[in-house]
Write a protein that holds these residues in place. Structure first.
Motif, PDB file in Angstrom:
ATOM      1  N   LYS A 403      12.045  27.756  -6.435  1.00 36.40           N
ATOM      2  CA  LYS A 403      12.338  29.123  -6.837  1.00 36.40           C
ATOM      3  C   LYS A 403      12.700  29.203  -8.322  1.00 36.40           C
ATOM      4  O   LYS A 403      13.209  28.243  -8.898  1.00 36.40           O
ATOM      5  CB  LYS A 403      13.525  29.663  -6.013  1.00 36.40           C
ATOM      6  N   GLN A 421      13.148  34.298  -7.169  1.00 38.93           N
ATOM      7  CA  GLN A 421      11.747  34.506  -6.786  1.00 38.93           C
ATOM      8  C   GLN A 421      11.132  33.183  -6.396  1.00 38.93           C
ATOM      9  O   GLN A 421      11.627  32.126  -6.785  1.00 38.93           O
ATOM     10  CB  GLN A 421      10.950  35.038  -7.978  1.00 38.93           C
ATOM     11  N   GLU A 425       5.526  33.252  -8.201  1.00 37.80           N
ATOM     12  CA  GLU A 425       5.441  34.678  -8.535  1.00 37.80           C
ATOM     13  C   GLU A 425       5.469  34.881 -10.054  1.00 37.80           C
ATOM     14  O   GLU A 425       6.009  34.054 -10.787  1.00 37.80           O
ATOM     15  CB  GLU A 425       6.622  35.444  -7.928  1.00 37.80           C
ATOM     16  N   CYS A 436      14.484  44.479  -5.449  1.00 34.08           N
ATOM     17  CA  CYS A 436      15.434  43.384  -5.252  1.00 34.08           C
ATOM     18  C   CYS A 436      16.021  43.520  -3.855  1.00 34.08           C
ATOM     19  O   CYS A 436      16.556  44.576  -3.501  1.00 34.08           O
ATOM     20  CB  CYS A 436      16.560  43.469  -6.286  1.00 34.08           C
ATOM     21  N   SER A 507      13.277  38.439  -4.399  1.00 30.50           N
ATOM     22  CA  SER A 507      12.109  39.302  -4.527  1.00 30.50           C
ATOM     23  C   SER A 507      11.570  39.599  -3.121  1.00 30.50           C
ATOM     24  O   SER A 507      11.886  38.892  -2.162  1.00 30.50           O
ATOM     25  CB  SER A 507      11.043  38.611  -5.365  1.00 30.50           C
ATOM     26  N   ASP A 509       8.649  39.198  -2.056  1.00 32.47           N
ATOM     27  CA  ASP A 509       7.812  38.065  -1.663  1.00 32.47           C
ATOM     28  C   ASP A 509       8.679  36.941  -1.069  1.00 32.47           C
ATOM     29  O   ASP A 509       8.387  36.410   0.011  1.00 32.47           O
ATOM     30  CB  ASP A 509       7.063  37.578  -2.920  1.00 32.47           C
ATOM     31  N   LEU A 510       9.749  36.623  -1.778  1.00 33.81           N
ATOM     32  CA  LEU A 510      10.626  35.552  -1.288  1.00 33.81           C
ATOM     33  C   LEU A 510      11.289  35.963   0.024  1.00 33.81           C
ATOM     34  O   LEU A 510      11.436  35.152   0.951  1.00 33.81           O
ATOM     35  CB  LEU A 510      11.678  35.201  -2.350  1.00 33.81           C
TER      36      LEU A 510
END
Lengths: 528, 528
Positions: A403, A421, A425, A436, A507, A509-510
């Protein structure tokens, strides 16, 4: 454990570990990251010596294959890469302080030492920074804690990291020598009690700075004690002659550095307050020094009601300053010691103390309110595959994968949020909306439009080398203060500070990545 | 301060200092004295190096006379005498741990280092001894605290003094190497999570101890998992394959030292308890090892309800032991870690835990409940004249003069009282009545007829030499336990221990001596 990895043939496995803590210390809302310099020195010097290996051969089971010791002998940190925050940065729970990548075996061997080097360093620097915030920037703070530290070397770490956190000096002379930290000290009560009376004063003479003539400091001090006694309303009978002798001898030794402990004969009687003997004697010697062209530095109070005594002392100094038209006398330094902690300072602030300098020992170096920062070292990826550690306790669930971390700043220049993240990314962009999310609470999320995006990690160690020259202690110390300034005041206050948003944001995505892995790894129970 | 003494011509002055504490730590009624060995090494090696002196020249005021640095260069501890309690002894507030005699300047320079070496050492040894008392003598205690200590060297002190205090070993390999302390460790959660499935198992074979044939540990373990699953009422579905792979690899590496962390996949669901995956996998591997002639050591539990889980694990072990007629299986070791402190152990005792071994880190090494022992170093005599430090706070009044200490034992063999006397008095005699007085409360006094009188001080350092060979760590460790045995049980209990008589008793002669000096030194106030 290293042998088990080796024996399992996992020599080529590559892993990513995060070093992080889960909670800010001292009930606060921030932590100062420190210890990176020592971590890098450790990586530089890492190796198993012949005697280490000989020792390991005697302690490990006899079944250990000899080749393993050959392997250990050639082990280096050349294939390890360490990403880290800048030392001295403000940081928050769950944002990895270090991301350590490299051969699984090596990185695992590094674990405990890296934790040791970061845990106490960061705890100590944070504690010191909190004292600095409590005391304000105009008060001097000295670390006096060696005698209560975890041995001589614990004491050196304490001196170093309290300086980084915002202290001005230490009483530890070796720390001064090793780290170029200003060294400050005064005398002990024993110095005073070692003088019984004037006959213990084997040298009474001091050179007049202007004329160069030798003058009798005892005579001068005794001479001054009379009018000062009237002015300060302290009887000369109340003043100890042994104490006066001690102060004179100290003034002769350090005519430009005369600072006196004034509470040795601090006996409270009826309506009188303590330090009367010490104050009268100090002022008499300070005036005698003044006659010879020297300026005293001030006093130290080591007991009693520090707010009250500092105000009394300041009144006395102002009175003398006016009476003899010596403006600097009103500004004499008042140093306080005696079991001071953050709360004492805050309480003294409320009582309008007149203290210029705190000397702080036990509570500072032992971090009494919370003597350990709980940094942990968790595997998050192996051979490119993310790993998650699940737990009944959500806070103990690890954030899988490699990350990156970014600090997002708001319109007023203050730090708004730290965002984790996936390393794959794209970084957040200034002026663009970033979602967030709370890592574990689905509904907690916010859009942020950063005015500044600060990437938090830099590779400090790779290819067997420190990538940049290490910053000096001074630079790290300045970084602490500048980093703290990016934090809103309400995050820094002592009582009920505002949390810095969620523990850490991730994020979108995370977030999805974590939760997919979680479901994949969590077994499905049966209700019975 | 040393310069001020020197400049005052006090080079020949001879002083006596007491090093003591005023209160037992951790709310207890005893303290273990430790650190003497290190103090003696410090005295042996004491000197100012050229670089020390160069450094001092740069930090001290320019007015310091050059001769002083010459004086420092030749300073030794040859004229210092140190009397001390035996290291590892039980001791009590106000009984000096060290009596340091010698040139005023030298002794004063030694102050901070002696305090540092005794403070943490005694605190740590006391803490460890308390854990030992809480855990009982049959439970093994391991120190796992390096990562939370005050840096690497703080960690070494922690390992050393917890061993002295009664721990059985440490996870700190360097401490093992340096101090010959048994080193014990297990694997980390990361070891388990680094294995995803059986394909990570690059070596599956282990030699049969009896036949010498290579056997497939994976096959054997999987074979065992089926019947054990039924016996333990744990579905094989609940057991993680990655975990099994990790445990097999560990067992192959340490077939005679197989100890497994069983809570990695500890996910509590509905009525089920955690560790099910770990327990089933561990037992399967242990049975596979057994097939090849090896005996597993046991498990470690690092989370959850340790009392409950240890009982469950013990039940499982007993069940298997009966079913397969393997008596040793019922005795497998259960080790517990996870933020354990003295109170946790006492609470686990009440819940009839089945833990054989505690691995203790943070709370042990930081002494969280009280991270500093407040040892002080006070001047009590100078050039043969006793010195007293008065204070508004009676507890801070020092006991003047050169004193000896004796422990008086009662008819049942237990220690009754520690008696301080003036060094010039005759020692108390066995069978003779001794008047023991509270140092400050006139009416508190008692006659004691000792059955044994133990002189507490011995000269450990004089004439620039250690007087006797230093005891080994083992000997000091034994001394702690034998010394604790002389103490009545009620002084040692965790909750509301009985105070060991008065803080310290003084002889009638010393009582009068103190009070005469007190009156002599205390100024007479005026009521206004």
């Amino acid at each position: 454990m290293a042998y088990a990895y080796w024996k399992s043939g996992r020599v080529k496995d590559v892993a990513v570990f995060d070093l992080f803590f889960r909670q800010n210390p001292f009930g606060g809302e921030f932590t100062i990251f420190a210890g990176l310099g020592e971590c890098l020195k450790f990586l530089q010097n890492f190796h198993y010596s012949d005697s280490d290996i000989e020792y390991l051969k005697t302690t490990l089971p006899a079944s250990i294959e000899d080749e393993f010791f050959v392997f250990l002998k050639h082990l280096t940190t050349n294939d390890v890469t360490v990403y880290a925050l800048e030392e001295g940065s403000v940081t928050f729970p769950r944002v990895p302080l270090l991301r350590v990548e490299g051969p699984l075996i090596v990185v695992q061997i590094l674990e405990t030492t890296l934790l040791t080097l970061v845990n106490y360093a960061s705890l100590m620097a944070t504690n010191a920074a909190r004292y600095r915030l409590a005391a304000g920037k105009d008060v001097r703070l000295l670390e006096f804690g060696l005698r209560r530290a975890q041995g001589p070397d614990g004491g050196l770490s304490a001196s170093k990291y309290s300086y980084i956190g915002g202290f001005d000096g230490t009483s530890n002379v070796l720390a001064g020598k090793m780290f170029h930290i200003p060294v400050k000290g005064t005398h002990a009560h024993a110095y005073i009690t070692s003088f019984s009376n004037f006959s213990d004063l084997q040298t009474k003479m001091l050179l007049d700075r202007i004329t160069g003539d030798e003058k009798d400091m005892l005579q001068l001090s005794l001479h001054w004690r009379v009018p000062l006694s009237g002015l300060l309303d302290i009887l000369t009978d109340e003043a100890s002659d042994g104490e006066l002798a001690a102060l004179i001898s100290f003034a002769i030794a350090f005519p430009d550095g005369f600072i006196a402990l004034v509470d040795t004969y601090d006996v409270k009687r009826s309506s009188l307050i303590g330090c009367r003997s010490g104050l009268l004697n100090f002022c008499a010697v300070a005036m005698a020094l003044n006659d010879l062209g020297y300026r005293a530095i001030g006093i130290r109070i080591d007991s009693g009601d520090l707010a009250y005594l500092s105000n009394k002392a300041r009144e006395v100094f102002v009175k003398i300053s006016h009476k003899y038209n010596l403006p600097w006398f009103a500004e004499l330094q008042i140093m306080a010691s005696n079991d001071i902690n953050e709360e004492t300072i805050l309480s003294l602030n409320e009582q309008n103390h007149k203290i210029d300098c705190f000397a702080i020992g036990t509570h500072l170096v032992t971090c009494q309110r919370q003597p350990a920062l709980g940094c942990v070292f968790k595997l998050v990826e192996i051979n490119g595959t993310p790993r998650i550690k699940l737990s009944q306790d959500v806070v103990k669930i690890t954030m899988p994968g490699r990350k990156d971390a970014y600090r997002l700043y708001g319109a007023d220049g203050h730090a708004l949020i730290d965002l984790l993240q996936r390393a794959v990314e794209n970084p957040p962009e200034v002026g663009a909306r970033v979602l967030c999310r709370h890592p574990f609470q689905e509904s907690k999320r916010a859009y942020v439009i950063p005015t500044r995006v600060e990437p938090l990690y830099k590779a400090y160690w790779s290819g067997g080398k420190v990538r940049d020259p290490l910053p000096s202690l001074e630079e790290v110390r300045l970084r602490v203060q500048s980093s703290l300034q990016t934090l809103r005041q309400d995050h820094k206050r002592n009582l009920n500070p505002t949390p810095y948003k969620v523990q850490v944001a991730v994020s979108d995505d995370l977030y999805n990545f974590i939760h997919d892995l979680w479901l994949e790894n969590a077994p499905i129970g049966e209700l019975s």
